[in-house]
Motif scaffolding. Structure first.
Motif, mmCIF file in Angstrom:
data_model
loop_
_atom_site.group_PDB
_atom_site.id
_atom_site.type_symbol
_atom_site.label_atom_id
_atom_site.label_comp_id
_atom_site.label_asym_id
_atom_site.label_seq_id
_atom_site.Cartn_x
_atom_site.Cartn_y
_atom_site.Cartn_z
ATOM 1 N N ILE A 1 -1.643 -22.438 9.049
ATOM 2 C CA ILE A 1 -1.064 -21.169 8.598
ATOM 3 C C ILE A 1 -1.331 -20.977 7.110
ATOM 4 N N PHE A 2 -1.162 -22.067 6.337
ATOM 5 C CA PHE A 2 -1.393 -21.974 4.889
ATOM 6 C C PHE A 2 -2.830 -21.573 4.595
ATOM 7 N N VAL A 3 -3.768 -22.252 5.246
ATOM 8 C CA VAL A 3 -5.183 -22.034 4.945
ATOM 9 C C VAL A 3 -5.639 -20.627 5.343
ATOM 10 N N THR A 4 -5.070 -20.091 6.433
ATOM 11 C CA THR A 4 -5.493 -18.763 6.895
ATOM 12 C C THR A 4 -4.559 -17.650 6.410
ATOM 13 N N PHE A 5 -3.604 -18.028 5.579
ATOM 14 C CA PHE A 5 -2.542 -17.123 5.120
ATOM 15 C C PHE A 5 -3.035 -15.748 4.643
ATOM 16 N N PRO A 6 -4.030 -15.667 3.713
ATOM 17 C CA PRO A 6 -4.346 -14.353 3.151
ATOM 18 C C PRO A 6 -5.232 -13.469 4.029
ATOM 19 N N LEU A 7 -5.826 -14.011 5.080
ATOM 20 C CA LEU A 7 -6.957 -13.326 5.734
ATOM 21 C C LEU A 7 -6.629 -11.926 6.264
ATOM 22 N N VAL A 8 -5.533 -11.784 7.006
ATOM 23 C CA VAL A 8 -5.208 -10.459 7.560
ATOM 24 C C VAL A 8 -4.745 -9.520 6.444
ATOM 25 N N ALA A 9 -3.869 -10.030 5.568
ATOM 26 C CA ALA A 9 -3.349 -9.196 4.471
ATOM 27 C C ALA A 9 -4.491 -8.651 3.631
ATOM 28 N N ARG A 10 -5.481 -9.501 3.369
ATOM 29 C CA ARG A 10 -6.615 -9.109 2.545
ATOM 30 C C ARG A 10 -7.419 -7.978 3.143
ATOM 31 N N GLU A 11 -7.536 -7.942 4.472
ATOM 32 C CA GLU A 11 -8.262 -6.854 5.125
ATOM 33 C C GLU A 11 -7.436 -5.576 5.093
ATOM 34 N N LEU A 12 -6.104 -5.723 5.307
ATOM 35 C CA LEU A 12 -5.272 -4.537 5.497
ATOM 36 C C LEU A 12 -4.866 -3.845 4.204
ATOM 37 N N ILE A 13 -4.644 -4.617 3.121
ATOM 38 C CA ILE A 13 -4.141 -3.997 1.889
ATOM 39 C C ILE A 13 -5.105 -2.918 1.376
ATOM 40 N N PRO A 14 -6.400 -3.251 1.142
ATOM 41 C CA PRO A 14 -7.299 -2.189 0.660
ATOM 42 C C PRO A 14 -7.470 -1.045 1.659
ATOM 43 N N LEU A 15 -7.471 -1.390 2.955
ATOM 44 C CA LEU A 15 -7.641 -0.359 3.978
ATOM 45 C C LEU A 15 -6.490 0.641 3.945
ATOM 46 N N MET A 16 -5.243 0.102 3.899
ATOM 47 C CA MET A 16 -4.091 0.997 3.912
ATOM 48 C C MET A 16 -3.963 1.757 2.605
ATOM 49 N N GLN A 17 -4.405 1.144 1.503
ATOM 50 C CA GLN A 17 -4.397 1.862 0.226
ATOM 51 C C GLN A 17 -5.363 3.038 0.283
ATOM 52 N N ALA A 18 -6.527 2.812 0.911
ATOM 53 C CA ALA A 18 -7.525 3.877 0.985
ATOM 54 C C ALA A 18 -7.067 5.007 1.910
ATOM 55 N N LEU A 19 -6.340 4.639 2.968
ATOM 56 C CA LEU A 19 -5.903 5.659 3.928
ATOM 57 C C LEU A 19 -4.825 6.567 3.351
ATOM 58 N N GLY A 20 -4.039 6.056 2.412
ATOM 59 C CA GLY A 20 -3.016 6.882 1.787
ATOM 60 C C GLY A 20 -1.782 7.051 2.659
ATOM 61 N N ASN A 21 -0.816 7.809 2.161
ATOM 62 C CA ASN A 21 0.465 7.943 2.847
ATOM 63 C C ASN A 21 0.636 9.262 3.598
ATOM 64 N N ASP A 22 -0.330 10.158 3.453
ATOM 65 C CA ASP A 22 -0.121 11.537 3.934
ATOM 66 C C ASP A 22 0.256 11.609 5.411
ATOM 67 N N ASP A 23 -0.513 10.879 6.252
ATOM 68 C CA ASP A 23 -0.262 10.945 7.693
ATOM 69 C C ASP A 23 1.164 10.518 8.023
ATOM 70 N N GLU A 24 1.575 9.378 7.425
ATOM 71 C CA GLU A 24 2.894 8.853 7.736
ATOM 72 C C GLU A 24 3.989 9.773 7.208
ATOM 73 N N GLU A 25 3.772 10.303 5.997
ATOM 74 C CA GLU A 25 4.782 11.190 5.418
ATOM 75 C C GLU A 25 4.949 12.447 6.273
ATOM 76 N N ALA B 1 0.813 -1.219 0.000
ATOM 77 C CA ALA B 1 0.000 0.000 0.000
ATOM 78 C C ALA B 1 0.845 1.267 0.000
ATOM 79 N N LYS B 2 2.054 1.211 0.592
ATOM 80 C CA LYS B 2 2.818 2.447 0.757
ATOM 81 C C LYS B 2 3.793 2.707 -0.381
ATOM 82 N N PHE B 3 4.077 1.676 -1.176
ATOM 83 C CA PHE B 3 5.106 1.848 -2.202
ATOM 84 C C PHE B 3 4.603 1.407 -3.565
#
Lengths: 277, 299
Positions: B155-179, B93-95
């Motif tokens: 671990i394999f079966v649950t592998f994508p679950l957290v990443a899947r929630e966070l990727i779109p969320l962090m993409q939507a939030l953008g980088n401004d705050d962190e920058e 999301a950040k790069f």
């Protein structure tokens, strides 16, 4: 790795990317390639001999047939459910809407024993069906029921946002031009929903093909009759027939990847379709 | 004016009352029959012989051993996948980098693999007959038919679950705050703890909840690698299978009802998460309206 245009201000790219790639390789990529590596050590003739037995062919036919039927049921009812949940207000709607995700959340073994008990001859629903002479548990019908259960959220959840985005003015215009309600639905609304409907169908179908937990209990597991492909793989493993299990597993994996590709193309089509409409 | 227009549109876009009733009726019937009834049945069958029988079934040593192994599996799988989810979402999301879409597809890959095939992969990789499994066994490390195999398969079966929630969320939030934080001199860890984590905490929590629920309930993949050794390698779903196949229905449904409760928690969690993230966006836009920095990518 290059950044495009923008200067990289934020830290941590190397660390997070490195961890992501290492973890992905260890958990997903290496195990998957092991399976294909093992499968490639078999000759085509050996793979053919494993897949072409009447027992394997029956399992493939059943898995595809039952998954197709279940995805079809879900496409029809999923369209109705999604439409009703977006367009109408009625008592208990919020509860039903939340419930749609249940098949994602409920462990498959729990769903499996619950459905089996419900549809067995002594069960609440099986008893009713038995009176009209229909046997559901331990038959192919039971398999279709279980696969319908686990595929249900896919069609509803892919359709809901698309239905929500349909502009009422389009329908208004259609009605204003003299179209009947069913004509508006068939010629104006339905073509808009089709890509999402097909995507949902494909997702439900793909999920059903690989499903194991909810099916093993209700299917009865008779070779040649009610044995699905994942169960056949399991049986081969228990008989230490690793070559057989590997060949069937690899063939199913290739099919799922092809389905994934189809789903991605459908989604791309859906997005493009949407951009035009 | 506006309400009049809305009204006309609503008329043009609605069905005759009869059609509407049929559609609502079939929705209620279909969802009631296929979703609500199986859910209710789990609890009804579990409590069929009263609360005491229910409690006795859950207190059985084998059921407790299964619960313990299940919780251990969760304790291994959820933190690792949460860590991975955060790292992957940060990088994605950040790069900007080439092959990002391929990486996202690869992260989703475990969802397209049948659980049985997932288990099969690990038997082929770590089983006693494989090179690596044999090597590990010589050193006294057993993966397959032992808890480590169950951990890895989960671990394999649950592998994508957290990443899947966070990727779109962090993409939507953008980088401004962190920058902004970094340009004001905040260090990497400080930026993450003070800025990113508070922003993504509900998404992260929901991803972890999904991961926990799926890890507790996984059946197919764990079934292949566990070897079904009672009291040793049986997780809760495997224990349910054994009890059910022994016609001990009350006990099977009692253990099952615990997992059903967990799944109800995840369904409630989803509603809360949706509500919280909506609220978050409202808070942010109220902030922007007061002259705060405008969220450029929040869409």
């Amino acid at each position: 790795m290059k950044t495009r245009g923008q200067k990289r201000i934020l830290p941590g790219f190397g660390l997070t990317m490195g961890f992501t790639l290492v973890y992905l390789s260890l958990i997903v990529l290496i195990p998957l390639s092991t399976l294909f590596l093992k499968a490639s050590s078999l000759s085509l003739r050996e793979i053919g001999d494993i897949i072409m037995t009447s027992r394997s062919l029956a399992a493939y036919r059943l898995s595809f047939g039952a998954s197709f039927a279940a995805a079809g049921i879900n496409a029809v009812f999923g369209l109705i459910v999604a439409w009703v949940l977006v367009r109408y207000k009625f008592w208990g709607k919020a509860l039903l809407d939340g419930l749609v995700d249940l098949p994602f959340a409920l462990p498959t073994a729990v769903a499996g024993i619950s459905l089996t008990t419900l549809y067995s001859e002594k069960g609440w629903l099986g008893g009713v069906l038995a009176e009209v002479g229909i046997k559901a548990a331990y038959t192919r019908l039971g398999i279709v029921i279980a696969l319908t259960f686990i595929g249900l959220p896919f069609v509803v959840r892919t359709l809901q946002p698309v239905i929500r985005e349909i502009d009422p003015e389009v329908e208004e215009a259609s009605a204003g031009l003299g179209a009947r309600r069913w004509q508006t639905f068939l010629y104006v609304i339905f073509p808009n929903l089709l890509p999402a409907l097909l995507t949902g169908f494909a997702l439900a179908f793909a999920r059903a093909l690989g499903e194991y937990g909810s099916v093993v209990f209700i299917s009865g597991n008779m070779p040649n009759k009610t044995e699905i492909v994942p169960l056949l793989i399991m049986t081969k493993f228990e008989e230490y027939d690793y070559a057989g299990a590997t060949a069937i597993a690899a063939s199913m994996l290739v099919l799922s990847f092809l389905l994934l590709l189809t789903i991605n193309l459908l989604q791309w089509w859906s997005r493009r379709h949407h951009a035009v409409a | 004016m506006l309400s009049l227009k809305k009204n006309r549109a609503a008329n043009a876009a609605s069905q005759p009352r009869l059609v509407r009733r049929i559609l609502i009726g079939s929705t209620v019937l279909f969802l009631g029959l296929f979703l609500l009834l199986p859910l209710i049945a789990v609890f009804a069958y579990a409590l069929e012989q009263g609360g005491t029988a229910y409690w006795m079934a859950i207190k059985q040593p084998e059921a407790l051993a299964a619960l313990r192994l299940t919780l251990m599996t969760v304790a291994v799988a959820a933190p690792l996948n949460a860590l991975f989810g955060i790292a992957a979402a940060w990088a994605i999301a950040k790069f900007e980098f080439r092959g990002k879409n391929i990486l996202i597809t690869l992260i989703d890959l475990p969802f397209t693999v049948s659980p049985v095939i997932a288990g099969a992969m690990f038997v082929l990789l770590f089983g006693a007959r494989s090179a690596m499994g044999g090597w590990l066994l010589d050193r006294g490390i057993q993966i397959i038919f032992a808890p480590p195999g169950i951990f890895i398969a989960t671990i394999f079966v649950t592998f994508p679950l957290v990443a899947r929630e966070l990727i779109p969320l962090m993409q939507a939030l953008g980088n401004d705050d962190e920058e902004a934080a970094v340009s004001l001199g905040a260090g990497p860890l400080q930026t993450f703890w003070r800025i990113t984590l508070p922003n993504i905490r509900w998404g992260l929590l929901y991803g972890v909840v999904l991961c926990v629920a799926r890890a507790m309930g996984e059946f197919g993949a764990v079934s292949v690698v566990s070897g079904h050794i009672r009291g040793v390698t049986n997780t809760m779903p495997l224990q349910i299978e054994i009890l059910y196949n022994e016609y001990d229905y009350v006990a099977a449904f009692s253990v099952a009802s615990l997992l059903a409760l967990v799944s109800l928690v995840t369904l409630g969690g989803k509603k809360i998460f949706e509500w919280k993230s909506r609220q978050h966006i409202i808070d942010q836009s109220a902030y922007s309206a007061q002259g705060g920095p405008v969220e450029s990518t929040a869409s």
